[in-house]
Scaffold this motif. Structure first.
Motif, PDB file in Angstrom:
ATOM      1  N   LYS A   1      -9.586  44.206  32.225  1.00  7.51           N
ATOM      2  CA  LYS A   1      -8.244  44.191  32.825  1.00  7.51           C
ATOM      3  C   LYS A   1      -7.787  45.627  33.098  1.00  7.51           C
ATOM      4  N   LEU A   2      -8.086  46.516  32.134  1.00  5.09           N
ATOM      5  CA  LEU A   2      -7.744  47.932  32.309  1.00  5.09           C
ATOM      6  C   LEU A   2      -8.529  48.542  33.466  1.00  5.09           C
ATOM      7  N   LEU A   3      -9.811  48.139  33.608  1.00  9.55           N
ATOM      8  CA  LEU A   3     -10.642  48.648  34.702  1.00  9.55           C
ATOM      9  C   LEU A   3     -10.065  48.260  36.063  1.00  9.55           C
ATOM     10  N   LEU A   4      -9.654  47.008  36.207  1.00 12.99           N
ATOM     11  CA  LEU A   4      -9.095  46.547  37.480  1.00 12.99           C
ATOM     12  C   LEU A   4      -7.730  47.177  37.746  1.00 12.99           C
ATOM     13  N   LYS A   5      -6.974  47.406  36.680  1.00 12.67           N
ATOM     14  CA  LYS A   5      -5.658  48.055  36.852  1.00 12.67           C
ATOM     15  C   LYS A   5      -5.815  49.477  37.374  1.00 12.67           C
ATOM     16  N   GLN A   6      -6.876  50.143  36.947  1.00 10.36           N
ATOM     17  CA  GLN A   6      -7.124  51.493  37.445  1.00 10.36           C
ATOM     18  C   GLN A   6      -7.346  51.508  38.955  1.00 10.36           C
ATOM     19  N   LEU A   7      -7.936  50.423  39.476  1.00  7.80           N
ATOM     20  CA  LEU A   7      -8.208  50.356  40.909  1.00  7.80           C
ATOM     21  C   LEU A   7      -6.942  50.147  41.740  1.00  7.80           C
ATOM     22  N   VAL A   8      -5.976  49.411  41.183  1.00  2.34           N
ATOM     23  CA  VAL A   8      -4.741  49.163  41.947  1.00  2.34           C
ATOM     24  C   VAL A   8      -3.706  50.255  41.721  1.00  2.34           C
ATOM     25  N   THR A   9      -3.915  51.068  40.684  1.00  2.04           N
ATOM     26  CA  THR A   9      -2.988  52.175  40.421  1.00  2.04           C
ATOM     27  C   THR A   9      -3.371  53.375  41.274  1.00  2.04           C
ATOM     28  N   MET A  10      -2.384  53.986  41.917  1.00  2.28           N
ATOM     29  CA  MET A  10      -2.646  55.131  42.789  1.00  2.28           C
ATOM     30  C   MET A  10      -2.812  56.414  41.968  1.00  2.28           C
ATOM     31  N   GLU A  11      -3.883  56.442  41.178  1.00  2.50           N
ATOM     32  CA  GLU A  11      -4.207  57.608  40.365  1.00  2.50           C
ATOM     33  C   GLU A  11      -5.705  57.882  40.472  1.00  2.50           C
ATOM     34  N   VAL A  12      -6.055  59.152  40.363  1.00  2.19           N
ATOM     35  CA  VAL A  12      -7.466  59.545  40.430  1.00  2.19           C
ATOM     36  C   VAL A  12      -8.183  59.074  39.166  1.00  2.19           C
ATOM     37  N   ILE A  13      -9.352  58.425  39.348  1.00  2.66           N
ATOM     38  CA  ILE A  13     -10.161  57.945  38.224  1.00  2.66           C
ATOM     39  C   ILE A  13     -11.211  58.998  37.898  1.00  2.66           C
ATOM     40  N   GLN A  14     -11.238  59.420  36.643  1.00  2.00           N
ATOM     41  CA  GLN A  14     -12.239  60.394  36.212  1.00  2.00           C
ATOM     42  C   GLN A  14     -13.588  59.702  36.008  1.00  2.00           C
ATOM     43  N   TRP A  15     -14.598  60.113  36.766  1.00  2.00           N
ATOM     44  CA  TRP A  15     -15.902  59.466  36.736  1.00  2.00           C
ATOM     45  C   TRP A  15     -16.555  59.566  35.364  1.00  2.00           C
ATOM     46  N   THR A  16     -16.471  60.719  34.739  1.00  4.44           N
ATOM     47  CA  THR A  16     -17.126  60.910  33.429  1.00  4.44           C
ATOM     48  C   THR A  16     -16.502  60.003  32.370  1.00  4.44           C
ATOM     49  N   ALA A  17     -15.166  59.890  32.370  1.00  2.00           N
ATOM     50  CA  ALA A  17     -14.478  59.034  31.391  1.00  2.00           C
ATOM     51  C   ALA A  17     -14.838  57.564  31.627  1.00  2.00           C
ATOM     52  N   LEU A  18     -14.942  57.174  32.900  1.00  2.00           N
ATOM     53  CA  LEU A  18     -15.285  55.789  33.222  1.00  2.00           C
ATOM     54  C   LEU A  18     -16.700  55.459  32.749  1.00  2.00           C
ATOM     55  N   CYS A  19     -17.629  56.400  32.943  1.00  2.00           N
ATOM     56  CA  CYS A  19     -19.022  56.194  32.510  1.00  2.00           C
ATOM     57  C   CYS A  19     -19.110  55.997  31.004  1.00  2.00           C
ATOM     58  N   GLU A  20     -18.396  56.829  30.257  1.00  2.00           N
ATOM     59  CA  GLU A  20     -18.443  56.733  28.801  1.00  2.00           C
ATOM     60  C   GLU A  20     -17.908  55.396  28.306  1.00  2.00           C
ATOM     61  N   THR A  21     -16.869  54.871  28.971  1.00  4.75           N
ATOM     62  CA  THR A  21     -16.226  53.648  28.515  1.00  4.75           C
ATOM     63  C   THR A  21     -17.038  52.408  28.865  1.00  4.75           C
ATOM     64  N   TYR A  22     -17.603  52.367  30.068  1.00  4.80           N
ATOM     65  CA  TYR A  22     -18.209  51.119  30.564  1.00  4.80           C
ATOM     66  C   TYR A  22     -19.721  51.208  30.771  1.00  4.80           C
ATOM     67  N   LYS A  23     -20.344  52.269  30.306  1.00  2.14           N
ATOM     68  CA  LYS A  23     -21.782  52.451  30.543  1.00  2.14           C
ATOM     69  C   LYS A  23     -22.609  51.312  29.945  1.00  2.14           C
ATOM     70  N   THR A  24     -22.324  50.941  28.701  1.00  3.76           N
ATOM     71  CA  THR A  24     -23.100  49.890  28.025  1.00  3.76           C
ATOM     72  C   THR A  24     -22.947  48.551  28.731  1.00  3.76           C
ATOM     73  N   GLU A  25     -21.692  48.197  29.066  1.00  3.97           N
ATOM     74  CA  GLU A  25     -21.437  46.929  29.760  1.00  3.97           C
ATOM     75  C   GLU A  25     -22.179  46.868  31.089  1.00  3.97           C
ATOM     76  N   PHE A  26     -22.115  47.969  31.826  1.00  2.18           N
ATOM     77  CA  PHE A  26     -22.730  48.010  33.154  1.00  2.18           C
ATOM     78  C   PHE A  26     -24.244  47.908  33.058  1.00  2.18           C
ATOM     79  N   GLU A  27     -24.841  48.598  32.105  1.00  2.89           N
ATOM     80  CA  GLU A  27     -26.297  48.560  31.939  1.00  2.89           C
ATOM     81  C   GLU A  27     -26.766  47.170  31.516  1.00  2.89           C
ATOM     82  N   ASN A  28     -25.967  46.478  30.706  1.00  2.00           N
ATOM     83  CA  ASN A  28     -26.317  45.111  30.295  1.00  2.00           C
ATOM     84  C   ASN A  28     -26.372  44.170  31.493  1.00  2.00           C
ATOM     85  N   GLU A  29     -25.425  44.340  32.433  1.00  2.00           N
ATOM     86  CA  GLU A  29     -25.411  43.496  33.637  1.00  2.00           C
ATOM     87  C   GLU A  29     -26.635  43.782  34.507  1.00  2.00           C
ATOM     88  N   ILE A  30     -27.031  45.055  34.575  1.00  2.00           N
ATOM     89  CA  ILE A  30     -28.222  45.414  35.374  1.00  2.00           C
ATOM     90  C   ILE A  30     -29.479  44.843  34.733  1.00  2.00           C
TER      91      ILE A  30
END
Length: 444
Positions: A296-325
């Motif tokens: 929910k927080l990930l999707l909220k970041q997309l609708v919020t008009m704020e710059v998303i830090q790539w490094t912070a996003l990787c650290e938070t969701y890296k495990t989840e994303f790799e599991n899906e791959i």
């Protein structure tokens, strides 16, 4: 001795069948034909059974169309023996015999479709995927008026699955278009039970055919396989949305939580457009999303008009994303590059909202990219018309501006001209007023 007795009994029944056939007795002809097949089956004389099926079908086919009932009953009776054959070769031979007998006969088209499906399944088990797919494609069940709707859908879905298994994606798409997604939303309980006079009689679907909602899930799972080939994340998202709306899925947290995760990743990976934005907002309003707060927080970041830090996003969701791959169902190795691309595009759109003009160096800092990479991504977005921007390369300045149509430009020009004329009129009035005041002062 046993074979002589069998031949004698068959000969006797063939004489009975001939008498009944010439006398025009359809019921008697039908019974005699079935008795001959039953006799061969009980004696386990499979070659004789195949021969008698061919002989009887030719005999009945020479007379009135009313004798088609006998052929239909004979084919249906022989189909019951398929699963009772001693070995795979005998089974294939029996299926091929029935297939040749039913070929070109509209009154046994449903039986022929079922026979081809059985033969294709055997070929698939033998590892001959291409042959199985070719066999299934010979049958166009969408033209069968007497076949049950669920059986038609199940047959077409089997055709699509085999095409996907042999990686024939073009033919899979053509076959999938024979099924309208609206057919899954029909309420079966409200459909008419008894056909009116003159309507075609629709046969009941076999017991092994799934229900309409189960077929809906199978259909969208196959479409996910198809769209995953092209990495069409938005269409994959729509397919998962349709699966999510199935009542049995939406009411079970063990099923809807993994699907909501996949929907979230698809929305993140999909290019920004009105449909993606609409799906994103509707997903955020879903109460079940509270079960997975990190998404929910990930999707909220997309609708919020704020710059998303790539490094912070990787650290938070890296495990989840790799599991899906690793699961390999809809995300490929290319998904990591696509994710970074989407985050960069989001950040550029955010910057364009806040800055009418910005230096290329500062833009690269905000995007955590080099100057060349920032310019490349910005240029790609301009080419795809995701935004309007101009780059002054000698000065290193990016100018963001919204596209204006001809009506807006003409209206603004007319409005500015009107304001200018008003100012001229007011200035003339003030000059005339000052002149009058000055003349009055001189007279005094």
């Amino acid at each position: 001795m046993a074979s002589e007795n069998l031949d004698a009994k068959i000969e006797q029944l063939l004489n009975v069948e001939k008498q009944m056939r010439l006398a025009g007795e359809i019921v008697g002809t039908r019974k005699a034909a079935i008795d001959i097949l039953q006799l061969c089956f009980e004696a386990k004389a499979w070659k004789t059974l195949n021969d008698q099926i061919v002989v009887l079908s030719k005999r009945c086919g020479q007379l009135k169309p009313a004798f088609c009932v006998a052929v239909t009953a004979m084919v249906q009776q022989a189909m019951e023996y398929i699963d009772k054959t001693p070995d795979i070769e005998t089974r294939i031979e029996l299926i091929k015999t029935l297939n040749s007998v039913s070929a070109g006969k509209i009154y046994v088209e449903i039986e022929r479709a079922r026979l081809v499906k059985k033969l294709a399944k055997i070929k698939e088990e033998q590892g001959l995927i291409a042959e199985a797919a070719d066999l299934m494609q010979e049958i166009a069940v969408e033209t069968f008026g007497a076949m049950a709707k669920t059986e038609k859908i199940a047959f077409i879905l089997e055709q699509v699955r085999l095409c996907l298994d042999r990686q024939d994606y073009v033919r899979a798409q053509i076959l999938s278009r024979k099924i309208s997604p609206r057919v899954f939303d029909i309420d079966v309980s409200k459909e008419k039970k008894k056909p009116k006079e003159g309507d075609n009689m629709v046969e009941e679907a076999p017991a092994d055919i799934p229900s309409l909602l189960e077929l809906k899930r199978i259909y969208y799972e196959l479409m996910i396989r198809y769209y995953s080939h092209n990495n069409d994340y938005l269409e994959i998202c729509r397919c998962y949305k349709a699966i999510y709306e199935i009542p049995s899925v939406k009411e079970n947290p063990a099923e809807f939580i993994p699907i909501l995760r996949k929907i979230s990743w698809c929305l993140v990976l999909a290019p920004h457009d009105p449909l993606q934005s609409s799906l994103l907002n509707s997903t955020l309003e879903d109460k079940n999303l509270f079960e997975i707060p990190n998404f929910k927080l990930l999707l909220k970041q997309l609708v919020t008009m704020e710059v998303i830090q790539w490094t912070a996003l990787c650290e938070t969701y890296k495990t989840e994303f790799e599991n899906e791959i690793v699961s390999g169902k809809f995300l490929s190795e290319k998904a990591g590059e696509d994710l970074k691309q989407r985050i960069i595009e989001h950040n550029i759109l955010v910057v364009s909202k806040y800055y009418p003009r910005i230096t290329l160096k500062r833009l690269a800092q905000l995007l955590c990219l080099s100057l060349e990479e920032a310019e490349k991504h910005l240029s790609d977005m301009v080419v795809t018309k995701a935004l309007v921007a101009k780059i002054d390369r000698p000065m290193g300045i990016v100018c963001f501006q919204t596209s204006k149509d001809s009506n807006y430009i003409l209206n603004s020009w007319a409005s500015n001209s009107e304001k200018l004329l008003d100012l001229v009129e007011k200035s003339c009035h003030q000059i005339h007023k000052e002149t009058m005041v000055h003349k009055a002062a001189l007279k005094v």
